[in-house]
Design a protein around this motif. Structure first.
Motif, PDB file in Angstrom:
ATOM      1  N   ILE A 262     -55.216 -29.516 -34.971  1.00 20.49           N
ATOM      2  CA  ILE A 262     -55.251 -30.086 -36.325  1.00 20.49           C
ATOM      3  C   ILE A 262     -54.696 -29.118 -37.368  1.00 20.49           C
ATOM      4  CG2 ILE A 262     -56.832 -30.870 -38.161  1.00 20.49           C
ATOM      5  CD1 ILE A 262     -58.617 -31.994 -35.816  1.00 20.49           C
ATOM      6  N   PHE A 263     -55.062 -27.847 -37.250  1.00 20.00           N
ATOM      7  CA  PHE A 263     -54.761 -26.918 -38.344  1.00 20.00           C
ATOM      8  C   PHE A 263     -53.493 -26.087 -38.152  1.00 20.00           C
ATOM      9  CE2 PHE A 263     -59.535 -27.145 -38.906  1.00 20.00           C
ATOM     10  CZ  PHE A 263     -59.467 -27.981 -40.019  1.00 20.00           C
ATOM     11  N   PHE A 264     -53.037 -25.946 -36.895  1.00 16.94           N
ATOM     12  CA  PHE A 264     -51.883 -25.036 -36.702  1.00 16.94           C
ATOM     13  C   PHE A 264     -50.601 -25.789 -36.348  1.00 16.94           C
ATOM     14  CE2 PHE A 264     -55.651 -22.426 -35.879  1.00 16.94           C
ATOM     15  CZ  PHE A 264     -55.442 -21.388 -36.765  1.00 16.94           C
TER      16      PHE A 264
ATOM     17  N   HIS B 208     -65.939 -33.176 -45.712  1.00 12.79           N
ATOM     18  CA  HIS B 208     -64.734 -33.474 -44.938  1.00 12.79           C
ATOM     19  C   HIS B 208     -64.298 -32.231 -44.187  1.00 12.79           C
ATOM     20  CE1 HIS B 208     -63.861 -37.358 -47.051  1.00 12.79           C
ATOM     21  NE2 HIS B 208     -64.606 -36.768 -47.985  1.00 12.79           N
ATOM     22  N   TYR B 209     -64.396 -32.289 -42.871  1.00  9.69           N
ATOM     23  CA  TYR B 209     -64.030 -31.145 -42.034  1.00  9.69           C
ATOM     24  C   TYR B 209     -63.985 -31.607 -40.593  1.00  9.69           C
ATOM     25  CZ  TYR B 209     -63.719 -26.137 -40.990  1.00  9.69           C
ATOM     26  OH  TYR B 209     -63.270 -24.889 -40.602  1.00  9.69           O
ATOM     27  N   VAL B 210     -63.591 -30.714 -39.691  1.00  8.49           N
ATOM     28  CA  VAL B 210     -63.676 -31.068 -38.264  1.00  8.49           C
ATOM     29  C   VAL B 210     -65.142 -31.049 -37.835  1.00  8.49           C
ATOM     30  CG1 VAL B 210     -61.352 -30.262 -37.670  1.00  8.49           C
ATOM     31  CG2 VAL B 210     -63.261 -28.645 -37.611  1.00  8.49           C
TER      32      VAL B 210
ATOM     33  N   VAL C 212     -62.847 -28.034 -53.192  1.00  6.31           N
ATOM     34  CA  VAL C 212     -62.310 -27.254 -52.075  1.00  6.31           C
ATOM     35  C   VAL C 212     -62.616 -25.780 -52.351  1.00  6.31           C
ATOM     36  CG1 VAL C 212     -60.474 -28.870 -51.498  1.00  6.31           C
ATOM     37  CG2 VAL C 212     -60.024 -27.063 -53.167  1.00  6.31           C
ATOM     38  N   GLN C 213     -62.231 -24.935 -51.416  1.00  2.82           N
ATOM     39  CA  GLN C 213     -62.496 -23.496 -51.417  1.00  2.82           C
ATOM     40  C   GLN C 213     -63.984 -23.269 -51.098  1.00  2.82           C
ATOM     41  OE1 GLN C 213     -60.593 -21.086 -51.171  1.00  2.82           O
ATOM     42  NE2 GLN C 213     -58.619 -21.705 -52.013  1.00  2.82           N
ATOM     43  N   SER C 214     -64.215 -22.830 -49.872  1.00  5.73           N
ATOM     44  CA  SER C 214     -65.603 -22.746 -49.389  1.00  5.73           C
ATOM     45  C   SER C 214     -66.510 -21.899 -50.297  1.00  5.73           C
ATOM     46  CB  SER C 214     -65.630 -22.244 -47.947  1.00  5.73           C
ATOM     47  OG  SER C 214     -64.831 -21.112 -47.789  1.00  5.73           O
ATOM     48  N   ARG C 215     -65.985 -20.795 -50.824  1.00  3.62           N
ATOM     49  CA  ARG C 215     -66.844 -19.964 -51.686  1.00  3.62           C
ATOM     50  C   ARG C 215     -67.205 -20.695 -52.981  1.00  3.62           C
ATOM     51  NH1 ARG C 215     -64.562 -15.959 -48.676  1.00  3.62           N
ATOM     52  NH2 ARG C 215     -65.740 -14.023 -48.504  1.00  3.62           N
TER      53      ARG C 215
ATOM     54  N   LEU D 236     -55.661 -37.194 -46.084  1.00  7.14           N
ATOM     55  CA  LEU D 236     -56.385 -36.593 -47.216  1.00  7.14           C
ATOM     56  C   LEU D 236     -55.395 -35.910 -48.171  1.00  7.14           C
ATOM     57  CD1 LEU D 236     -59.485 -34.959 -45.450  1.00  7.14           C
ATOM     58  CD2 LEU D 236     -59.565 -36.799 -47.145  1.00  7.14           C
ATOM     59  N   ARG D 237     -54.410 -35.241 -47.576  1.00  4.21           N
ATOM     60  CA  ARG D 237     -53.397 -34.563 -48.408  1.00  4.21           C
ATOM     61  C   ARG D 237     -52.592 -35.574 -49.211  1.00  4.21           C
ATOM     62  NH1 ARG D 237     -51.573 -30.575 -43.547  1.00  4.21           N
ATOM     63  NH2 ARG D 237     -52.867 -28.770 -44.074  1.00  4.21           N
ATOM     64  N   LYS D 238     -52.128 -36.610 -48.530  1.00  6.53           N
ATOM     65  CA  LYS D 238     -51.287 -37.639 -49.188  1.00  6.53           C
ATOM     66  C   LYS D 238     -52.052 -38.346 -50.287  1.00  6.53           C
ATOM     67  CE  LYS D 238     -47.609 -38.908 -46.044  1.00  6.53           C
ATOM     68  NZ  LYS D 238     -48.023 -38.975 -44.613  1.00  6.53           N
TER      69      LYS D 238
ATOM     70  N   PHE E 184     -55.618 -27.626 -52.632  1.00  5.20           N
ATOM     71  CA  PHE E 184     -54.670 -26.663 -52.026  1.00  5.20           C
ATOM     72  C   PHE E 184     -54.253 -27.106 -50.621  1.00  5.20           C
ATOM     73  CE2 PHE E 184     -57.372 -24.004 -54.917  1.00  5.20           C
ATOM     74  CZ  PHE E 184     -56.402 -23.782 -55.878  1.00  5.20           C
ATOM     75  N   GLN E 185     -54.366 -28.395 -50.371  1.00  6.79           N
ATOM     76  CA  GLN E 185     -53.959 -28.987 -49.071  1.00  6.79           C
ATOM     77  C   GLN E 185     -54.826 -28.508 -47.910  1.00  6.79           C
ATOM     78  OE1 GLN E 185     -51.693 -31.201 -49.860  1.00  6.79           O
ATOM     79  NE2 GLN E 185     -51.499 -30.265 -51.856  1.00  6.79           N
ATOM     80  N   GLN E 186     -55.997 -27.949 -48.222  1.00  4.57           N
ATOM     81  CA  GLN E 186     -56.852 -27.390 -47.170  1.00  4.57           C
ATOM     82  C   GLN E 186     -58.248 -28.004 -47.224  1.00  4.57           C
ATOM     83  OE1 GLN E 186     -56.622 -23.261 -48.497  1.00  4.57           O
ATOM     84  NE2 GLN E 186     -55.519 -22.728 -46.621  1.00  4.57           N
ATOM     85  N   VAL E 187     -58.926 -27.914 -46.085  1.00  8.99           N
ATOM     86  CA  VAL E 187     -60.365 -28.195 -46.037  1.00  8.99           C
ATOM     87  C   VAL E 187     -61.060 -26.885 -45.700  1.00  8.99           C
ATOM     88  CG1 VAL E 187     -60.202 -30.625 -45.453  1.00  8.99           C
ATOM     89  CG2 VAL E 187     -60.096 -28.948 -43.612  1.00  8.99           C
ATOM     90  N   PRO E 188     -62.356 -26.734 -45.901  1.00  7.63           N
ATOM     91  CA  PRO E 188     -63.366 -27.709 -46.274  1.00  7.63           C
ATOM     92  C   PRO E 188     -63.107 -28.387 -47.617  1.00  7.63           C
ATOM     93  CG  PRO E 188     -64.400 -25.579 -45.735  1.00  7.63           C
ATOM     94  CD  PRO E 188     -62.927 -25.378 -45.753  1.00  7.63           C
ATOM     95  N   MET E 189     -63.477 -29.699 -47.667  1.00  8.84           N
ATOM     96  CA  MET E 189     -63.527 -30.397 -48.937  1.00  8.84           C
ATOM     97  C   MET E 189     -64.875 -31.117 -48.990  1.00  8.84           C
ATOM     98  SD  MET E 189     -63.202 -33.483 -50.696  1.00  8.84           S
ATOM     99  CE  MET E 189     -62.096 -34.736 -50.027  1.00  8.84           C
TER     100      MET E 189
ATOM    101  N   GLY F 144     -66.808 -23.609 -38.162  1.00 15.70           N
ATOM    102  CA  GLY F 144     -65.741 -23.112 -39.026  1.00 15.70           C
ATOM    103  C   GLY F 144     -66.225 -22.732 -40.407  1.00 15.70           C
ATOM    104  N   ARG F 145     -65.389 -23.053 -41.397  1.00 18.11           N
ATOM    105  CA  ARG F 145     -65.731 -22.675 -42.776  1.00 18.11           C
ATOM    106  C   ARG F 145     -66.658 -23.670 -43.454  1.00 18.11           C
ATOM    107  NH1 ARG F 145     -62.283 -18.426 -43.818  1.00 18.11           N
ATOM    108  NH2 ARG F 145     -60.397 -18.569 -42.592  1.00 18.11           N
ATOM    109  N   MET F 146     -67.057 -24.725 -42.738  1.00 16.76           N
ATOM    110  CA  MET F 146     -67.987 -25.685 -43.343  1.00 16.76           C
ATOM    111  C   MET F 146     -69.440 -25.351 -43.005  1.00 16.76           C
ATOM    112  SD  MET F 146     -68.033 -28.319 -45.357  1.00 16.76           S
ATOM    113  CE  MET F 146     -66.859 -29.685 -45.377  1.00 16.76           C
TER     114      MET F 146
END
Ligand code: GSN
Length: 221
Positions: free
Chosen positions: A219-221, A8-10, A66-69, A44-46, A52-57, A14-16
């Motif tokens: 989307i992100f900002f 799940h990402y754009v 979650v958390q890319s690392r 996805l958040r709801k 942590f309300q963030q992607v990548p997921m 990016g981080r995916m």
């Protein structure tokens, strides 16, 4: 049997992108659910999918990771890409963190103010050629092996190939002073799973263009 991982990402790097690379290198097929609007992310958040309300997921093995690392660590561990002992893992981790630092600088470049971009680019190229690439040229020279660590494919090889290709997009002759890295690039690129990922029809994403950047900002900002 567990289904394919679902990312799940754009629809951009990016981080995916490193996660896509590592799955592809491990020969794992994956599906992608692209986030195309703020509403998609909000849903996805709801739905409680994002710790942590963030992607990548990544939905993988019954988890919503979650958390890319953390995601990269899991894929690498599962597919035997982090060395055969703690000492090898330590070097692989150091090399990968170096790749991530450089990768992050390149990834953030399009988001920098227009009047600072040229200077930022010069700094990245300077760091690449004086700080990072010499390290790996020396590693390959000192041990004379095909892979960076332990004479077998690890995530360090995959992540450095990805980063080398990103650097070449910024400066196509960036490897001109690094003959062993040039040979490394073609060797790792020829591993069948990686060769497949490098084909234009793969799920590898192109360098970001203005449209992708504008969509990500919305989307992100
Ligand atoms: O590596 C990671 O996955 C986290 N440490 C950072 C994840 C992150 O910053 N995700 C961004 C989108 S990807 N771009 O950098 C994100 O979800 N931003 C929205 C937010 O509310 O933080």
């Amino acid at each position: 049997m567990a289904g394919k991982p679902k990312l799940h990402y754009v629809n951009g790097r990016g981080r995916m992108e490193t996660i896509r690379w590592l799955l592809a290198a491990a020969g794992v097929e994956f599906e992608e659910q692209f986030i195309q609007s703020k509403e998609d992310l909000e849903k996805l958040r709801k739905d409680g999918c994002l710790l942590f309300q963030q992607v990548p997921m990544v939905e993988i093995d019954g988890m919503k990771m979650v958390q890319s690392r953390a995601i990269l660590n899991y894929i690498a561990a599962k597919h035997n890409l982090c060395g055969k002992d703690p000492r090898q893992s330590a070097f692989i981790d150091m090399y990968c963190e170096g790749a991530m630092d450089l990768n992050e600088m390149i990834m953030m470049l399009p988001f920098k103010p227009a009047d600072t971009k040229e200077k930022e680019l010069a700094t990245i190229l300077e760091k690449a050629t004086t700080r990072y690439l010499p390290v790996f040229e020396k590693v390959l020279k000192d041990h004379g092996q095909d892979f960076l660590v332990g004479n077998q494919l690890s995530r360090a090889d995959v992540q450095w190939l990805e980063t080398i290709l990103m650097m070449e997009e910024l400066k196509d002759d960036i490897l001109s002073q690094f003959p062993l890295l040039k040979a490394f690039k073609s060797r790792i690129s020829n591993i069948p799973t990686i060769q497949k990922f490098l084909q234009p029809s793969s799920q590898r994403k192109p360098p970001p263009d203005e449209k992708t950047i504008a969509a990500a900002i919305k989307i992100f900002f």
